[in-house]
Design a protein around this motif. Sequence first.
Motif, PDB file in Angstrom:
ATOM      1  N   PRO A 290       0.785  -1.237   0.000  1.00  0.00           N
ATOM      2  CA  PRO A 290       0.000   0.000   0.000  1.00  0.00           C
ATOM      3  C   PRO A 290       0.819   1.291   0.000  1.00  0.00           C
ATOM      4  N   GLY A 291       2.119   1.229   0.303  1.00  0.00           N
ATOM      5  CA  GLY A 291       2.988   2.391   0.158  1.00  0.00           C
ATOM      6  C   GLY A 291       2.519   3.617   0.916  1.00  0.00           C
ATOM      7  N   ILE A 292       2.495   4.761   0.220  1.00  0.00           N
ATOM      8  CA  ILE A 292       2.103   6.008   0.886  1.00  0.00           C
ATOM      9  C   ILE A 292       0.627   6.015   1.292  1.00  0.00           C
ATOM     10  N   TYR A 293      -0.123   5.035   0.822  1.00  0.00           N
ATOM     11  CA  TYR A 293      -1.539   4.952   1.171  1.00  0.00           C
ATOM     12  C   TYR A 293      -1.782   3.918   2.283  1.00  0.00           C
TER      13      TYR A 293
ATOM     14  N   TYR B 242      -5.417   2.379   3.129  1.00  0.00           N
ATOM     15  CA  TYR B 242      -5.418   1.365   2.062  1.00  0.00           C
ATOM     16  C   TYR B 242      -6.822   0.878   1.742  1.00  0.00           C
ATOM     17  N   ALA B 243      -7.634   0.680   2.779  1.00  0.00           N
ATOM     18  CA  ALA B 243      -8.990   0.148   2.583  1.00  0.00           C
ATOM     19  C   ALA B 243     -10.043   1.239   2.494  1.00  0.00           C
ATOM     20  N   LEU B 244      -9.618   2.453   2.180  1.00  0.00           N
ATOM     21  CA  LEU B 244     -10.550   3.591   2.145  1.00  0.00           C
ATOM     22  C   LEU B 244     -11.719   3.345   1.208  1.00  0.00           C
ATOM     23  N   ASP B 245     -11.454   2.795   0.045  1.00  0.00           N
ATOM     24  CA  ASP B 245     -12.530   2.560  -0.927  1.00  0.00           C
ATOM     25  C   ASP B 245     -13.528   1.522  -0.442  1.00  0.00           C
ATOM     26  N   ASP B 246     -13.076   0.631   0.417  1.00  0.00           N
ATOM     27  CA  ASP B 246     -13.953  -0.419   0.930  1.00  0.00           C
ATOM     28  C   ASP B 246     -14.678   0.001   2.213  1.00  0.00           C
ATOM     29  N   ALA B 247     -13.953   0.675   3.095  1.00  0.00           N
ATOM     30  CA  ALA B 247     -14.484   0.961   4.424  1.00  0.00           C
ATOM     31  C   ALA B 247     -14.942   2.399   4.623  1.00  0.00           C
ATOM     32  N   GLY B 248     -14.567   3.290   3.735  1.00  0.00           N
ATOM     33  CA  GLY B 248     -14.949   4.683   3.889  1.00  0.00           C
ATOM     34  C   GLY B 248     -13.987   5.457   4.774  1.00  0.00           C
ATOM     35  N   GLU B 249     -14.378   6.673   5.139  1.00  0.00           N
ATOM     36  CA  GLU B 249     -13.504   7.578   5.881  1.00  0.00           C
ATOM     37  C   GLU B 249     -13.095   7.044   7.247  1.00  0.00           C
ATOM     38  N   GLN B 250     -13.883   6.155   7.824  1.00  0.00           N
ATOM     39  CA  GLN B 250     -13.570   5.613   9.147  1.00  0.00           C
ATOM     40  C   GLN B 250     -12.742   4.328   9.057  1.00  0.00           C
TER      41      GLN B 250
ATOM     42  N   ASN C  61      -7.609  -2.348   6.943  1.00  0.00           N
ATOM     43  CA  ASN C  61      -6.417  -2.367   6.086  1.00  0.00           C
ATOM     44  C   ASN C  61      -5.776  -3.750   6.047  1.00  0.00           C
ATOM     45  N   ILE C  62      -5.688  -4.391   7.205  1.00  0.00           N
ATOM     46  CA  ILE C  62      -5.107  -5.735   7.243  1.00  0.00           C
ATOM     47  C   ILE C  62      -5.963  -6.721   6.468  1.00  0.00           C
ATOM     48  N   ASN C  63      -7.263  -6.621   6.629  1.00  0.00           N
ATOM     49  CA  ASN C  63      -8.160  -7.520   5.890  1.00  0.00           C
ATOM     50  C   ASN C  63      -7.965  -7.376   4.385  1.00  0.00           C
ATOM     51  N   LYS C  64      -7.856  -6.148   3.899  1.00  0.00           N
ATOM     52  CA  LYS C  64      -7.664  -5.939   2.469  1.00  0.00           C
ATOM     53  C   LYS C  64      -6.316  -6.492   2.019  1.00  0.00           C
TER      54      LYS C  64
END
Length: 205
Positions: free
Chosen positions: A85-88, A92-100, A106-109
């Motif tokens: 995921p680098g700088i993200y 990393y999971a923003l698209d899946d989980a939203g702002e929270q 992130n680990i799940n993704k």
Amino acid sequence: MTASLNKLVLATGNSGKVKEFTQLFAEHQISIVPQTELKVDSVPETGTTFVENAIIKARHAAAQTGLPAIADDSGLVVDALGGAPGIYSSRYALDDAGEQVTDEDNINKLLRALNGNPQRTAHFYCCLVFMRHADDPVPLICEGRWYGEIATERSGMEGFGYDPVFYVPQSGTTAAQMSKLEKNSISHRGKALSALVPRIAALKA
């Protein structure tokens, strides 16, 4: 250490990072104040590299507080994912989980992305930037890397972020199974800070 360098603002509100920095700086009689205690808001991380983002954060914290500032930009670099995921890493999971988005998200993704992939090599990377003031033309920049592998499942309760799935072959444990003292002595952030502290101290000469 001169009085002007006895107190530094840390450009983060991440409680895990604040604890690590406080411990690592304490032996050098340097007081660390997280920017959240000084009512400094986060600044958009618009850089495309860890170095750019660390400079952006340090400059913002110094400008808002008038104190010397340290900023850390760090993340997980996974070889099989082209460096993601680098700088993200923190979002990393923003698209899946939203702002929270949480560490768990992130680990799940990450585990899903590597499911069945035998290539598990990865490293944590840290860039530390120290700026004496917001217009400092010569910021101090130090980096550290911590090599390991991505485990197939979580182990350990210490640390934060991806620590439960970052397996370190040399110790036979994940980062989350290490004591804080052990982790600080070998981590990417510990290595970067070990390089940075003497350079900050030299500024008083």
